[in-house]
Design a protein around this motif. Structure first.
Motif, PDB file in Angstrom:
ATOM      1  N   ARG A  89       0.828  -1.205   0.000  1.00  0.00           N
ATOM      2  CA  ARG A  89       0.000   0.000   0.000  1.00  0.00           C
ATOM      3  C   ARG A  89       0.863   1.256   0.000  1.00  0.00           C
ATOM      4  O   ARG A  89       0.501   2.264  -0.603  1.00  0.00           O
ATOM      5  CB  ARG A  89      -0.967  -0.001   1.186  1.00  0.00           C
ATOM      6  CG  ARG A  89      -0.399   0.219   2.567  1.00  0.00           C
ATOM      7  CD  ARG A  89      -1.501   0.089   3.607  1.00  0.00           C
ATOM      8  NE  ARG A  89      -1.031   0.355   4.952  1.00  0.00           N
ATOM      9  CZ  ARG A  89      -1.119   1.550   5.542  1.00  0.00           C
ATOM     10  NH1 ARG A  89      -1.658   2.574   4.884  1.00  0.00           N
ATOM     11  NH2 ARG A  89      -0.682   1.724   6.776  1.00  0.00           N
ATOM     12  N   PHE A  90       2.027   1.201   0.635  1.00  0.00           N
ATOM     13  CA  PHE A  90       2.923   2.351   0.625  1.00  0.00           C
ATOM     14  C   PHE A  90       3.566   2.523  -0.752  1.00  0.00           C
ATOM     15  O   PHE A  90       3.751   3.645  -1.228  1.00  0.00           O
ATOM     16  CB  PHE A  90       3.996   2.174   1.694  1.00  0.00           C
ATOM     17  CG  PHE A  90       3.442   2.033   3.082  1.00  0.00           C
ATOM     18  CD1 PHE A  90       2.963   3.141   3.767  1.00  0.00           C
ATOM     19  CD2 PHE A  90       3.358   0.796   3.699  1.00  0.00           C
ATOM     20  CE1 PHE A  90       2.447   3.018   5.056  1.00  0.00           C
ATOM     21  CE2 PHE A  90       2.845   0.659   4.973  1.00  0.00           C
ATOM     22  CZ  PHE A  90       2.379   1.769   5.648  1.00  0.00           C
ATOM     23  N   VAL A  91       3.905   1.408  -1.386  1.00  0.00           N
ATOM     24  CA  VAL A  91       4.521   1.467  -2.714  1.00  0.00           C
ATOM     25  C   VAL A  91       3.545   2.052  -3.734  1.00  0.00           C
ATOM     26  O   VAL A  91       3.914   2.892  -4.568  1.00  0.00           O
ATOM     27  CB  VAL A  91       4.986   0.063  -3.135  1.00  0.00           C
ATOM     28  CG1 VAL A  91       5.429   0.050  -4.596  1.00  0.00           C
ATOM     29  CG2 VAL A  91       6.115  -0.416  -2.230  1.00  0.00           C
ATOM     30  N   LEU A  92       2.301   1.612  -3.669  1.00  0.00           N
ATOM     31  CA  LEU A  92       1.318   2.108  -4.634  1.00  0.00           C
ATOM     32  C   LEU A  92       1.097   3.606  -4.476  1.00  0.00           C
ATOM     33  O   LEU A  92       0.944   4.339  -5.474  1.00  0.00           O
ATOM     34  CB  LEU A  92       0.000   1.343  -4.469  1.00  0.00           C
ATOM     35  CG  LEU A  92       0.061  -0.143  -4.823  1.00  0.00           C
ATOM     36  CD1 LEU A  92      -1.264  -0.820  -4.515  1.00  0.00           C
ATOM     37  CD2 LEU A  92       0.430  -0.336  -6.292  1.00  0.00           C
ATOM     38  N   VAL A  93       1.075   4.087  -3.240  1.00  0.00           N
ATOM     39  CA  VAL A  93       0.956   5.538  -3.019  1.00  0.00           C
ATOM     40  C   VAL A  93       2.180   6.255  -3.568  1.00  0.00           C
ATOM     41  O   VAL A  93       2.078   7.310  -4.220  1.00  0.00           O
ATOM     42  CB  VAL A  93       0.778   5.826  -1.512  1.00  0.00           C
ATOM     43  CG1 VAL A  93       0.916   7.323  -1.227  1.00  0.00           C
ATOM     44  CG2 VAL A  93      -0.578   5.331  -1.034  1.00  0.00           C
ATOM     45  N   ALA A  94       3.365   5.674  -3.350  1.00  0.00           N
ATOM     46  CA  ALA A  94       4.609   6.325  -3.765  1.00  0.00           C
ATOM     47  C   ALA A  94       4.741   6.421  -5.276  1.00  0.00           C
ATOM     48  O   ALA A  94       5.476   7.279  -5.781  1.00  0.00           O
ATOM     49  CB  ALA A  94       5.803   5.570  -3.185  1.00  0.00           C
ATOM     50  N   LEU A  95       4.055   5.573  -6.018  1.00  0.00           N
ATOM     51  CA  LEU A  95       4.122   5.655  -7.479  1.00  0.00           C
ATOM     52  C   LEU A  95       3.562   6.968  -8.007  1.00  0.00           C
ATOM     53  O   LEU A  95       3.871   7.374  -9.134  1.00  0.00           O
ATOM     54  CB  LEU A  95       3.364   4.475  -8.100  1.00  0.00           C
ATOM     55  CG  LEU A  95       4.022   3.105  -7.963  1.00  0.00           C
ATOM     56  CD1 LEU A  95       3.069   2.016  -8.430  1.00  0.00           C
ATOM     57  CD2 LEU A  95       5.319   3.045  -8.764  1.00  0.00           C
ATOM     58  N   ASP A  96       2.734   7.631  -7.215  1.00  0.00           N
ATOM     59  CA  ASP A  96       2.165   8.927  -7.617  1.00  0.00           C
ATOM     60  C   ASP A  96       2.835  10.098  -6.908  1.00  0.00           C
ATOM     61  O   ASP A  96       2.334  11.225  -6.965  1.00  0.00           O
ATOM     62  CB  ASP A  96       0.662   8.934  -7.317  1.00  0.00           C
ATOM     63  CG  ASP A  96      -0.111   7.976  -8.222  1.00  0.00           C
ATOM     64  OD1 ASP A  96       0.295   7.837  -9.393  1.00  0.00           O
ATOM     65  OD2 ASP A  96      -1.091   7.374  -7.751  1.00  0.00           O
ATOM     66  N   ASP A  97       3.949   9.844  -6.244  1.00  0.00           N
ATOM     67  CA  ASP A  97       4.620  10.903  -5.500  1.00  0.00           C
ATOM     68  C   ASP A  97       5.141  11.971  -6.463  1.00  0.00           C
ATOM     69  O   ASP A  97       5.484  11.688  -7.625  1.00  0.00           O
ATOM     70  CB  ASP A  97       5.784  10.312  -4.697  1.00  0.00           C
ATOM     71  CG  ASP A  97       6.292  11.236  -3.619  1.00  0.00           C
ATOM     72  OD1 ASP A  97       5.838  11.101  -2.474  1.00  0.00           O
ATOM     73  OD2 ASP A  97       7.136  12.110  -3.929  1.00  0.00           O
ATOM     74  N   GLU A  98       5.233  13.204  -5.975  1.00  0.00           N
ATOM     75  CA  GLU A  98       5.707  14.294  -6.824  1.00  0.00           C
ATOM     76  C   GLU A  98       7.208  14.244  -7.047  1.00  0.00           C
ATOM     77  O   GLU A  98       7.722  14.849  -7.988  1.00  0.00           O
ATOM     78  CB  GLU A  98       5.329  15.635  -6.204  1.00  0.00           C
ATOM     79  CG  GLU A  98       5.989  15.905  -4.857  1.00  0.00           C
ATOM     80  CD  GLU A  98       5.536  17.194  -4.210  1.00  0.00           C
ATOM     81  OE1 GLU A  98       6.311  17.754  -3.416  1.00  0.00           O
ATOM     82  OE2 GLU A  98       4.404  17.633  -4.492  1.00  0.00           O
ATOM     83  N   ASP A  99       7.916  13.512  -6.213  1.00  0.00           N
ATOM     84  CA  ASP A  99       9.365  13.404  -6.349  1.00  0.00           C
ATOM     85  C   ASP A  99       9.714  12.217  -7.237  1.00  0.00           C
ATOM     86  O   ASP A  99       9.317  11.078  -6.978  1.00  0.00           O
ATOM     87  CB  ASP A  99      10.008  13.237  -4.972  1.00  0.00           C
ATOM     88  CG  ASP A  99      11.522  13.185  -5.052  1.00  0.00           C
ATOM     89  OD1 ASP A  99      12.139  14.246  -5.140  1.00  0.00           O
ATOM     90  OD2 ASP A  99      12.077  12.060  -5.043  1.00  0.00           O
TER      91      ASP A  99
END
Length: 829
Positions: free
Chosen positions: A65-75
């Motif tokens: 769940r953290f990885v999936l959120v991070a795929l849309d990170d601005e960085d």
């Protein structure tokens, strides 16, 4: 009561195992703490980068769940790291984000997206990857080619035509990668494009094309490859020779023999190719010409190394030529021919090898060894005759060779009994072993005479072990006497032999001996447990529980295993006390023993103790409790098992997932579906097996069927086979299509068989096993190390640990149980 022959008492000489990975085994809430900056949109880029890097240490199932959120990170750095973690964990839920990246103006995003999609190998990404083949950036096209190659190698042949377009790419790296991808797929539609690439301006591309042509298996490439035999570039020419061999090009035999006879750089590749052509040939003339050239060339010692390799590649096709060489009907080197016949183990060589024993032209050891490799019963009598030879060296060679020829042929018994009196102790030892293999109980008195002093300890041990296998109750006094031997190795062998014997009439005497402290007490207790198997005894129970509580650790562990063997339900309270208050090693053994008792229902105290044990941070205890809880219906157990299946350590997780085959209610199906994506092959395989068991009695959700279809492309054949059996239990249209592809295209024969075989009922769990796991160099016990046990060809994996004696034991197993393997061997399943 289980029969004596149900026991397999094995000493496993294994290298020290690598420890199992324990991703996510940390204090409660740690992953949430580490991942918080990602889900809380922390404005600090460094904090989010640290958070996504922390996810590398966790099992991808937990980090998803953290990885999936991070795929849309601005960085961008956070996004790229997340993509790589998603690829490593084959997180299929990441595919939509990654395919969207393929349209990004950012070259790095497009490249990493293609690379990651190739690792995940999800079919829904195919169309996006095909479009990426036209990307303006060569490195993106290269990544897309590699990704499509992985999809194609997994069975999707629709990628072939798109990949063909990249054989003409303007970048040589992409052209080479396209050829290598087509090679991995092996689709003959590529042959024209591949042959065209023989004239590519880049040498590496031409080399890739030649190798690919050999792998495609299409004889249409043979004329173009034959023309390359005149190629001045040596490496390219030799690759063409290899490709002709891979294609079994019989029409190339004559020029290849020319290379062989001329020597030089082309001789060795030609020898290898001739061997492959001989192996594939349907024409007797082609086969004879290729083998004849190879065998005839053996007269040249300088060429012998590569000629031998060529004949090895020819395999069974070389046997007639080698037989002719040994018989003198063909030139060559007879000694080398004998050695190669020994490698082949082909019974067609038996007559000429037996004849060579009479001629005595060649060293007898090589001829006898070759006869042994044939496994041909016709060789037994001639080899046995040599076992009585006056030369000790010849007797030794013959006795070693007897083993693979022996089978159950009782003709050998009389000769072997004679060898019990051989002046060479090592031959007496072999005679003991072979007579045990034959089950020659009539030899038991003669073997028993060797079990005592003044014989050497090696011979005495062999005699004692043979008596255990033969199982003659009349020899029990010899074995009981052996328990008192001052040599602990011999005393242990006697105890193990009595364990094999499992004679109930010895229970009282063994119980008396078990109360005497000493270095062999644990072995005596183990033998006592075998005599008590399935025979609860009040007095024995009291003594065993006392030993389990107060005895030295090896004795206590043997006593707990003996309680499990007796199947005494009245022992449950004592085991609960051990599980609650004892040292960790005894707790783990007590949890395992509770699962082996004949309990129709788990009393509240047992249920409470096992649920608490499931939450233990000691994976030995939690793993044993998970296996026990699978056998006992316990209040609160279902929820606990589901939690352990999701978040437990290695053994606890593996065993809990298997337990969800019958436990956990409908909610367990979702847990098992999630486990299909686990990093650990044991988790994926057990989940597929458990879903197959559930599918036998109830329909599975569409999402679960889809996940099983994806699992049918798993890297592990063991996992794929379980997925295939689960799909066969509920043959929806999607399942049927996946099974058809597995049946026709899977490289593993076991998986192909699983895809077409009807589901079978679970085999009865009516066998028992004790394994002693030792280091190979010095027989030291392997203590407290993780091991996996495959429970039958169609069963799950059992994850466990050797105890502090180096022992793995269980009372209720299916008959087809493989020997334990180190936990790291899961990567090889």
């Amino acid at each position: 009561m289980l029969g004596r022959l149900a026991l397999v008492l094995a000493t496993l000489a294994l290298a020290a195992p690598a420890r199992a990975e324990r991703f996510g085994f940390a204090w409660a809430g740690r992953i949430e703490n580490d991942g918080a900056p990602l889900v809380q949109a922390d404005p600090d880029d460094d904090a989010r980068r640290a958070a996504i890097n922390a996810m590398r240490a966790y099992d991808p199932v937990l980090a998803r769940r953290f990885v999936l959120v991070a795929l849309d990170d601005e960085d961008e750095q956070v996004r790229l790291t997340a993509a790589r973690i998603a690829a490593r964990g084959r997180i299929t839920q990441a595919v939509p984000q990654l395919t969207a990246w393929l349209a990004s103006p950012d070259r790095a995003l497009r490249r990493v997206a293609a690379e990651s999609l190739g690792v995940i190998a999800e079919p829904t990404s195919l169309a996006f990857l095909v479009r990426a083949l036209g990307d303006v950036e060569p490195e993106v096209r290269l990544a897309a080619v590699v990704a499509l190659g992985k999809l194609g190698a997994a069975g999707d042949r629709s990628v072939v035509v798109p990949l063909l377009s990249r054989v003409a790419d303007d970048k040589s790296e992409v052209r080479q990668a396209a050829l290598e991808a087509l090679r991995g797929i092996g689709d003959r539609r590529a042959v024209v494009a591949v042959v065209t690439a023989f004239t590519d301006p880049n040498l590496e591309v031409r080399k890739a094309a030649v190798v690919t042509a050999g792998r495609l298996g299409d004889p249409a490439a043979i004329p173009a490859l034959t023309r390359l035999l005149d190629e001045p570039q040596v490496e390219l020419r030799n690759l063409a020779i290899g490709a002709l061999g891979a294609l079994g090009a019989g029409e190339a035999v004559t020029p290849l023999i020319g290379f062989l006879q001329r020597g030089g750089d082309g001789a060795a590749p030609a020898a290898f190719a001739l061997g492959e052509i001989a192996a594939a040939a349907t024409s007797d003339d082609v086969r004879a010409a290729a083998v004849g050239a190879l065998v005839g060339g053996l007269v040249d010692p300088g060429a012998r190394t590569y000629l031998v390799e060529g004949l090895r590649r020819a395999g069974a096709a070389a046997v007639p030529g080698l037989v002719d060489c040994v018989a003198g009907r063909r030139p060559g080197d007879p000694a080398t021919a004998v050695a190669l016949l020994g490698e082949q183990g082909d019974a067609r060589a038996t007559p000429v090898l037996i004849a060579e024993l009479d001629r005595r032209r060649l060293p007898i050891a090589g001829v006898v060894a070759a006869l042994a490799k044939t496994g041909d019963p016709r060789a037994l009598v001639p080899v046995l005759a040599l076992a009585s030879n006056g030369d000790p060296a010849i007797r030794r060679v013959a006795m070693v060779a007897v083993e693979p020829l022996l089978g159950q042929d009782r003709r050998a018994a009389d000769v072997l009994v004679e060898r019990l009196g051989d002046p060479e102790e090592d031959l007496q030892i072999l005679a003991c072993r072979y007579l045990a293999q034959l089950g020659a109980r009539s030899a038991a008195p003669a073997i028993a005479a060797l079990a005592g002093a003044p014989r050497g300890p090696g011979l005495r041990r062999a005699a004692i072990e043979a008596l255990g296998v033969l199982g003659d109750p009349a020899t029990s006094p010899v074995l009981l006497a052996g328990l008192a031997d001052p040599d602990p190795v011999l005393a242990r062998a006697a105890a193990d032999a009595l364990t094999y014997l499992g004679d109930p009439s010895l229970a009282a005497r063994l119980g008396e001996l078990a109360g005497h402290p000493g270095p062999t007490q644990a072995y005596v207790v183990r033998a006592w447990g075998a005599a008590l198997r399935d025979r609860p005894d009040r007095r024995a129970r009291a003594t065993l529980l006392e030993l389990a509580s107060t005895g030295p650790t090896p004795v206590a562990l043997a006593a707990i295993a003996a309680i499990a063997a007796s199947g005494d339900p009245a022992a449950a309270p004592g085991l609960v006390e051990l599980l609650t208050d004892a040292t960790p090693d005894r707790q783990a053994a007590a949890a395992a023993a509770l699962g082996e008792l004949a309990l129709d229902t788990a009393p509240p105290a047992v249920a409470k103790a096992l649920v608490l044990a499931l939450g233990s941070r000691d994976d030995r205890i939690a793993g044993a409790a998970a296996r026990a809880a699978a056998r006992l219906p316990i209040d609160g157990g279902d929820e606990a098992l589901r939690g352990v299946a999701a978040r437990g350590g290695w053994a606890a997780r593996t065993n809990a997932i298997a337990a969800l085959a019958t436990r956990g209610g409908d909610a367990a199906v979702a847990d098992l579906t999630t486990s299909l994506g686990h990093r650990d092959a044991l988790a994926r395989g057990n989940a597929a097996w458990a879903l197959g068991r559930r599918a036998a009695s109830a329909a599975l959700p569409d999402a679960t069927i889809a996940a099983l279809v994806a699992t049918a492309r798993d890297p592990s054949p063991w996992v794929r086979a379980h997925a295939a059996r689960a799909l066969r239990a509920r043959p929806t249209p999607a399942a049927t299509a996946a099974l058809a592809q597995l049946a026709s295209d899977d490289p593993d024969p076991g998986v192909r068989a699983a895809a077409v075989a009807a589901p079978v009922a679970a085999p009865p769990a009516d066998q028992w096993r004790i394994f002693d796991v030792v280091e190979p160099e010095d027989d030291r016990p392997v203590r407290g190390e993780p091991y996996l046990v495959l429970l039958g060809a169609q069963g799950p994996a059992w994850a466990t640990y050797t105890d502090l004696r180096g022992v793995i034991w269980a009372e209720h197993l299916p008959a087809e149980v493989a020997a334990p393997r180190p936990a790291a061997a899961a990567a090889e399943l």
